[in-house]
Write an enzyme that holds these catalytic residues in place. Structure first.
Site, PDB file in Angstrom:
ATOM      1  N   LYS A  89      14.125   3.002  22.980  1.00  0.00           N
ATOM      2  CA  LYS A  89      13.321   1.830  22.168  1.00  0.00           C
ATOM      3  C   LYS A  89      12.271   2.472  21.121  1.00  0.00           C
ATOM      4  O   LYS A  89      11.609   3.583  21.191  1.00  0.00           O
ATOM      5  CB  LYS A  89      12.566   1.048  23.345  1.00  0.00           C
ATOM      6  CG  LYS A  89      11.642   1.884  23.969  1.00  0.00           C
ATOM      7  CD  LYS A  89      11.361   0.840  25.324  1.00  0.00           C
ATOM      8  CE  LYS A  89      10.166   1.849  26.105  1.00  0.00           C
ATOM      9  NZ  LYS A  89       9.840   1.462  27.354  1.00  0.00           N
ATOM     10  N   TYR A 122     -15.759   6.942   1.877  1.00  0.00           N
ATOM     11  CA  TYR A 122     -16.141   5.662   1.803  1.00  0.00           C
ATOM     12  C   TYR A 122     -17.303   5.246   2.390  1.00  0.00           C
ATOM     13  O   TYR A 122     -17.740   5.694   3.633  1.00  0.00           O
ATOM     14  CB  TYR A 122     -15.098   4.607   2.405  1.00  0.00           C
ATOM     15  CG  TYR A 122     -13.724   4.406   1.508  1.00  0.00           C
ATOM     16  CD1 TYR A 122     -14.128   3.828   0.264  1.00  0.00           C
ATOM     17  CD2 TYR A 122     -12.637   4.585   1.815  1.00  0.00           C
ATOM     18  CE1 TYR A 122     -12.993   3.680  -0.601  1.00  0.00           C
ATOM     19  CE2 TYR A 122     -11.561   4.458   1.230  1.00  0.00           C
ATOM     20  CZ  TYR A 122     -11.719   3.869  -0.151  1.00  0.00           C
ATOM     21  OH  TYR A 122     -10.617   3.939  -0.732  1.00  0.00           O
TER      22      TYR A 122
END
Ligand SMILES: *Cc1c(COP(=O)(O)O)cnc(C)c1O
Length: 819
Positions: free
Chosen positions: A489, A713
């Site tokens: 999965k 940033y």
């Protein structure tokens, strides 16, 4: 080719015929795996017996594929094998080894036997690179160094060879004697010995004693003297390298520069130096071993000096990548010999996602006597593997190979790699698997690069061989009859989809499971035929579920009734389904009190119950073991009750990966392996698992910064001392967690941890690499991998490895390899 007929083999093995047919044909290939048949007419199949697989079960299949020579260790039904020669021996593995040993005795050339903990394969390949102008060399393919791999390697010895190089690897006491008798080395080479791997031995010393049994009968042992045990050798046999004057090769200076190392040495009259394109200690050690072998063999130094400079870290790996126009590229452009071609063709066959298969093949470097025979064998291999298109590079493949296949296989020929590169766009590759294979001088790597999908340089590498070994490691805890359901999965935990499923199918896993119908449909479209369980089937997908022969998990009455009425409408009965029981996880599943009503529905026979299962809530946690056992008790009761109401049996399964390791007694009929296949486990315990995923990126830029500067940033990265900062090409959009900003996370640069500085950006992250030597723009950076576990990174990010792995975004290119 080795020319023995079956009578001669029977005599060598002192075997009796269970059935004797035509005995005039020659045996040229030894076969142990029915899936890897190359040339059936000249193959001899050994029915090997291991704990999990009995070769005798595959005799009919092998026979049907055209094989007519068999070696067995028990009675078999010869009525179904008309025209086959069947030899009975006491032990098929011993017989394989005995035959190889006999074959070895037919040759009196120098044979190098290599053992050690690390570096065997690299030393073998470097010796090949250094000596191939002076000898016609046969060497073990890849790292075929086991009880089965060694005989298969030695069998490749042919009259034209003038030097053989074989690896020997052992995992327990007593194995080396057998390998010594097969290889019968005349020259022993001992590579690096590590203290750590003493599994299967009481200590490292014992393992060393066992390893050195390889050197019985050699006239020289080449090594660094501290590695050798004093006991077993006469001093004059040891050809050692080191700093001490007593050594045969005396190292006088090692000088490491930015990207190369210069080594000065003296040996007898010779006082010389070599320069190699590596700076790590392991490579230096391996090179010194190779140098000593060359000097021992008295190869004129002036003729090999330059070759040390050109040694390349051999890519042993067979790489699988996605290419342009929905192609899959298998790149094996570093070696050209029959056995490695056969291995590469197997990988091509194993990956069934495209029906069209092409191969780009350069000339092999062969002597004139070898040419006709080798190209004939190659033609047979190409036919056998249903190759659709052959693209040849070089004169010989055009002259000698192309005519042999023309008519069945589309052929295009190019005189050089450059010419092919120019014409590449016109060849119209699409929706196909392309194997690239050739001698190194042709540099077909360039073609691979042109065909590959361009992405930014962050890649997730998946080691398929490690996955195979991890599954085998789990199997050691299981009864031979216990089945395996592989959980693929979420793109196989982030590692891909059909690539992994293809591998699992090839390994004969029993079941696959996916989360959603779509995932199952994608696997079917890629040619996966294994049964597939869908854990979360939504009613609107029932149509395609049935169309693609997928088996739903039913976990509640609403899904059960929805599926039941769908089947009724379609007029289908006895459709295979899986029932999930809730034994305490409280996620999906029927509750205990619902079982009687469930049993009533089952009596109507709309479904065939393939399996009944439940999921453990805390299988990895020792503090919750009592709860785990309680879950297993409830599970057993539920199974017993449902079984009592049905007149057929179903598969019962409970353990996931951690459950398999920690609670093997709860294996029932099947286990469901997920994270353990990738070697990621907090509960490894005694299991030797290898992490199969490695996330790598590269450095885009390096800067020198000064106190007062800030990084990134909001100026979160504050520089307080002169610093070196590297910007790497991975960010949170790739799945690198943003909470690893500002020193929380590390990546590995040149083997050293470098902390994240400033905040993680969308596509970039900055690392503080101050004090790490020899770093350049373009260098590789390890985000996680075998040496820096994804479990650690997950911890730093306050999550679990599962989340990190499945969160790696699809824009990160996946590269698969086999070693
Ligand atoms: C994902 C999953 C597994 C596999 O779990 P691992 O911890 O990765 O081994 C097993 N069973 C079910 C029902 C699952 O959803």
């Amino acid at each position: 080719m080795s020319h023995y007929n079956i009578d001669r083999i029977a005599a060598v093995l002192q075997a009796s015929y269970l059935q004797k047919a035509d005995t005039t044909g020659y045996v040229e290939h030894l076969l142990i795996d029915s899936r890897r048949i190359i040339l059936p007419a000249t193959a001899l199949f050994f029915a090997l017996k291991t704990a999990r697989r009995d070769g005798h079960d595959f005799i009919t299949e092998t026979y049907n594929k055209g094989v007519r020579h068999f070696i067995v260790q028990q009675q078999v039904d010869i009525k179904v094998l008309p025209g086959a020669n069947v030899l009975l021996v006491p032990d098929t593995l011993k017989a394989l080894q005995q035959l190889a040993s006999y074959h070895r005795q037919q040759f009196s050339i120098p044979v190098i036997g290599i053992t050690g903990s690390n570096g065997k394969t690299i030393v073998k390949d470097w010796l090949y690179q250094l000596l191939s102008d002076h000898y016609n060399i046969i060497r073990s393919p890849k790292s075929y160094n086991s009880q089965v791999g060694v005989p298969l390697s030695v069998w490749q010895l042919q009259p034209q060879h003038t030097l053989a190089i074989f690896e020997a690897g052992i995992s327990q006491q007593g194995e080396m004697d057998a390998l010594q008798q097969i290889i019968q080395p005349t020259i022993g080479v001992l590579t690096n010995i590590s203290e750590v791997h003493a599994d299967g031995f009481s200590d490292a010393q014992e393992k060393l004693v066992e390893k050195q049994k390889l050197f019985a009968g050699t006239t020289a042992v080449i090594c660094s003297p501290e590695k050798l045990l004093p006991l077993s050798f006469r001093q004059e046999h040891i050809f050692s390298w080191g700093e001490q004057k007593e050594n045969k090769v005396v190292i006088t200076r090692i000088n490491k520069k930015l990207a190369e190392t210069t080594i000065d040495f003296t040996s007898w009259e010779l006082s010389e130096s070599i320069t190699i394109p590596f700076i790590d200690d392991a490579s230096v050690e391996n090179v010194l071993t190779c140098l000593s072998v060359c000097l021992y063999l008295k190869v004129p130094f002036s003729e090999i000096k330059e070759k040390f400079n050109q040694l390349r870290a051999v890519s042993l790996r067979l790489e699988l990548k996605s290419g342009l126009h929905n192609t899959t590229i298998i790149n094996d452009s570093y070696s050209a010999d029959l056995s490695s071609l056969a291995i590469a063709l197997n990988m091509l066959q194993q990956q069934g996602q495209h029906t069209k298969r092409s191969i780009i093949l350069s000339d092999f470097q062969l002597t004139e006597e070898q040419e006709t025979e080798t190209y004939t064998s190659i033609a047979a291999l190409l036919h056998h593997h249903n190759i659709n298109r052959l693209i040849t590079v070089g004169k010989k493949t055009k002259q000698l190979l192309a005519p042999l296949v023309a008519g069945d296989i589309e052929v295009q020929s190019f005189s050089s790699t450059a010419e092919l590169a120019e014409q590449l766009p016109a060849l119209g590759f699409q929706n196909e698997t392309i194997l690239i294979k050739g001698a190194r001088v042709f540099e077909l790597d360039r073609i691979a690069q042109l065909l590959e999908q361009k992405t930014h340089q962050t890649v997730l590498e998946i080691n398929l061989s490690a996955i195979v070994r991890n599954i085998r490691a789990h199997q050691q805890l299981l009864k031979p009859s216990t089945m395996i359901m592989a959980m693929v999965k979420a793109f196989s935990y982030g590692s891909g989809s059909y690539e992994i499923a293809n591998l699992l199918q090839f390994m004969k896993a029993d079941y696959l499971a996916v989360a959603f119908t779509d995932e199952g449909v994608a696997l079917r479209k890629a040619g996966i035929t294994l049964p597939i369980m869908v854990m979360n089937p939504e009613p609107i997908t029932f149509d395609s579920l049935i169309d693609h022969n997928l088996e739903p998990e039913l976990f509640s009455f609403s899904i059960l009734h929805a599926f039941e009425s769908f089947l009724e409408k379609e007029g289908i009965s006895s459709y295979p389904v899986h029932l999930k029981i809730d034994t305490g996880m409280h996620r999906l599943g029927f509750m205990q009190h619902e079982l009687p009503a469930l049993a009533d529905v089952l009596k109507k026979n709309s479904f065939t119950v393939q399996s009944v299962f439940s999921h453990l809530a805390a299988s990895e946690d020792p503090a919750e073991d009592a709860f785990t056992l309680e879950q297993s008790k409830r599970f057993e009761e539920a199974c017993a009750f449902l079984q009592s109401t049905l007149d057929y049996t179903f598969i019962r399964h409970l353990d996931n990966s951690h459950g398999t390791i920690r609670h093997p007694q709860l294996q029932y009929d099947m286990v469901r392996l997920g994270i353990g296949m990738y070697g990621v486990s907090s509960a490894k315990g005694k299991l030797q698992l290898e992490e199969a995923l490695q996330l790598k990126t590269t450095i885009a830029q390096i800067k020198q910064l000064h106190p007062g500067d800030t990084v990134g940033y909001n100026r979160r990265g504050i520089i307080t001392q002169p610093s070196t900062v590297a910007t790497v090409r991975i960010g949170y959009a790739d799945g690198y967690p943003r909470n690893l900003s500002n020193g929380k996370g590390h990546m590995f640069v040149n083997g050293k941890p470098a902390p994240v500085i400033g905040t993680v950006c969308m596509d970039m992250t900055m690392l503080d690499i101050t004090g790490i030597a020899d770093v350049r723009e373009g260098d590789e950076v390890i985000v996680f991998g075998p040496e820096f576990s994804v479990v650690e990174v997950a911890k730093q990010s306050q999550t679990i490895a599962y989340e990190l792995m499945t969160g790696i975004s699809q824009r990160v290119k996946r590269v698969y390899f086999e070693e």
